[in-house]
Design an enzyme around this catalytic site. Sequence first.
Site, PDB file in Angstrom:
ATOM      1  N   ARG A  77       0.854  -1.185   0.000  1.00  0.00           N
ATOM      2  CA  ARG A  77       0.000   0.000   0.000  1.00  0.00           C
ATOM      3  C   ARG A  77       0.897   1.244   0.000  1.00  0.00           C
ATOM      4  O   ARG A  77       1.722   1.403   0.903  1.00  0.00           O
ATOM      5  CB  ARG A  77      -0.907   0.001   1.239  1.00  0.00           C
ATOM      6  N   HIS A 121      -2.860  10.969   0.668  1.00  0.00           N
ATOM      7  CA  HIS A 121      -2.280  10.789   1.995  1.00  0.00           C
ATOM      8  C   HIS A 121      -1.654  12.131   2.403  1.00  0.00           C
ATOM      9  O   HIS A 121      -0.464  12.215   2.663  1.00  0.00           O
ATOM     10  CB  HIS A 121      -1.284   9.631   2.007  1.00  0.00           C
ATOM     11  N   GLU A 166      -7.596   8.578   6.103  1.00  0.00           N
ATOM     12  CA  GLU A 166      -7.892   9.192   7.396  1.00  0.00           C
ATOM     13  C   GLU A 166      -8.504  10.589   7.317  1.00  0.00           C
ATOM     14  O   GLU A 166      -7.862  11.595   7.651  1.00  0.00           O
ATOM     15  CB  GLU A 166      -6.624   9.216   8.266  1.00  0.00           C
ATOM     16  N   ASN A 298      -7.524   1.807   9.970  1.00  0.00           N
ATOM     17  CA  ASN A 298      -6.211   2.091  10.545  1.00  0.00           C
ATOM     18  C   ASN A 298      -6.382   2.114  12.057  1.00  0.00           C
ATOM     19  O   ASN A 298      -7.221   2.854  12.576  1.00  0.00           O
ATOM     20  CB  ASN A 298      -5.688   3.464  10.083  1.00  0.00           C
ATOM     21  N   TYR A 300      -4.309   2.019  15.921  1.00  0.00           N
ATOM     22  CA  TYR A 300      -3.076   2.055  16.710  1.00  0.00           C
ATOM     23  C   TYR A 300      -3.311   1.932  18.216  1.00  0.00           C
ATOM     24  O   TYR A 300      -2.542   1.309  18.918  1.00  0.00           O
ATOM     25  CB  TYR A 300      -2.305   3.358  16.440  1.00  0.00           C
ATOM     26  N   GLU A 355      -3.649  -0.062   8.128  1.00  0.00           N
ATOM     27  CA  GLU A 355      -2.485   0.355   8.917  1.00  0.00           C
ATOM     28  C   GLU A 355      -2.591  -0.196  10.318  1.00  0.00           C
ATOM     29  O   GLU A 355      -3.647  -0.110  10.949  1.00  0.00           O
ATOM     30  CB  GLU A 355      -2.391   1.888   9.047  1.00  0.00           C
TER      31      GLU A 355
HETATM   32  C1  FCB Z   1      -1.373   7.309  10.614  1.00  0.00           C
HETATM   33  C2  FCB Z   1      -0.936   7.863   9.282  1.00  0.00           C
HETATM   34  C3  FCB Z   1       0.438   7.426   8.847  1.00  0.00           C
HETATM   35  C4  FCB Z   1       1.387   7.403  10.023  1.00  0.00           C
HETATM   36  C5  FCB Z   1       0.814   6.599  11.149  1.00  0.00           C
HETATM   37  C6  FCB Z   1       1.728   6.448  12.330  1.00  0.00           C
HETATM   38  O1  FCB Z   1      -2.287   8.169  11.189  1.00  0.00           O
HETATM   39  O2  FCB Z   1      -1.844   7.499   8.277  1.00  0.00           O
HETATM   40  O3  FCB Z   1       0.864   8.276   7.828  1.00  0.00           O
HETATM   41  O4  FCB Z   1       1.659   8.698  10.411  1.00  0.00           O
HETATM   42  O5  FCB Z   1      -0.388   7.170  11.570  1.00  0.00           O
END
Ligand code: FCB
Length: 450
Positions: A77, A121, A166, A298, A300, A355
Amino acid sequence: MTRTTFPAGFVWGAATSAYQIEGAARADGRGESIWDRFSHTPGKTQGGASGDIACDHYRRWRDDFALLANLGAGAYRFSIAWPRILPSGRGQVNQAGLDFYRRQVDDLLRRGITPYVTLYHWDLPVALEDAGGWPARATAEAFAAYADVVAQALGDRVKHWITINEPWCVSMLSYQVGAHAPGRQDWPAALAASHHTLLAHGMAEAEIRRSSPGAQVGIALNFTASVPASDSQADHEAARAFDGYFNRWFLDPVCGRGYPSDMVAGYMEAGHLPDGLSFVRPGDMDIIAAPTDFLGVNYYTREVVAAAARPGAWQPVYLDTPRTAMGWEIYPEGLFQLLRRLHRAYDLPKIYLTENGVSYLDAPGEDGRVRDGRRIDYLREHLDACLRAIAAGVPLAGYFQWSLLDNFEWGHGYAQRFGAVYVDYATQRRTPKDSFFWYRDVIARNGLGG
Ligand code: FCB
């Protein structure tokens, strides 16, 4: 019995984005983007860092694709830099920019790696920002025209498209919080930007479908699990408000539910929508809700939130729990819950984790090895959450690690390292970390192993 193997055909990949890795900011006719300008504005990024050189991927991409092949990735990607294709955002097409990406796509296909192309992006051409940026409707129209140009050029060979990465970051983080380019702090502008970002997604989707028959098209939303700090009703309401601000405001319209009414009421009350939803024109919500082939997720971390002074408002609560170098809490359970919720509450045909990954600062030791065992732990726990979600019936079809390379982490400059591969920025030397080899084994056996 706990499941350790992924379904046959599960897509394994790694992700990057143009501004974070390419460098060559002035090469071959590339125009200026809002991130060039923002990063060159004193005080905006850590250490004054910019993506001028980054990982020099613009010149080294063949070496980087060899790394992908070595990883055994079935998919990659990456994003296309709008200002390389249309230096002024619209109008004149820069053929050199299209050629650059066509060469990459052809090389990936030759290697048996499926390209997953993100059209946006975050590198908006400055000419468009100067004409109003995402708060202006014309930017969505310009994006659709840009999508058309790219889809016409690459649509015969690229069959997986992500329109926007995002939208929360594109709108709220950039026009309300102001931490990302263009760094504005203006609620009404940010909410207009959120609408135009989603509209841009829907308009671009139609363009892609026209020029890329049989393509799969989706959008990548960033989700943060929203968890109440206590069992009190007020904290539950706060968690719902944060979920509305961060997740539902974007997910609901894409899924055909329109903007969440509790959020519209809250924004009106707070004075963030002085003209109501006047930026929504007849037909917009249908364009935004055009069925996609997949949702890109995405993920985290989570946010623990408590009630704030105003009813329905929220404030973050810091818990002393394990954190990454970014300061983000490690919370794999949130991924499982999120995926299960998306599956149960929204009718999604397919989900890709577009992500997931982690920043730790581990560097090569004396022997040259990068011992990033903590990244292995993070990835294993999150992949285990994926397996549990699949067992619960979630149509999760692939996983993209963020990121293939250490790279320019926006406002954090080069102070964060998300890569499977370590980059020494002085020499541009690449060193696969321990986790690279671990992930390679996962890919090879299509599972986590015993
Ligand atoms: C996401 C973004 C990517 C990177 C990661 C850590 O929000 O899409 O570009 O910054 O976080």
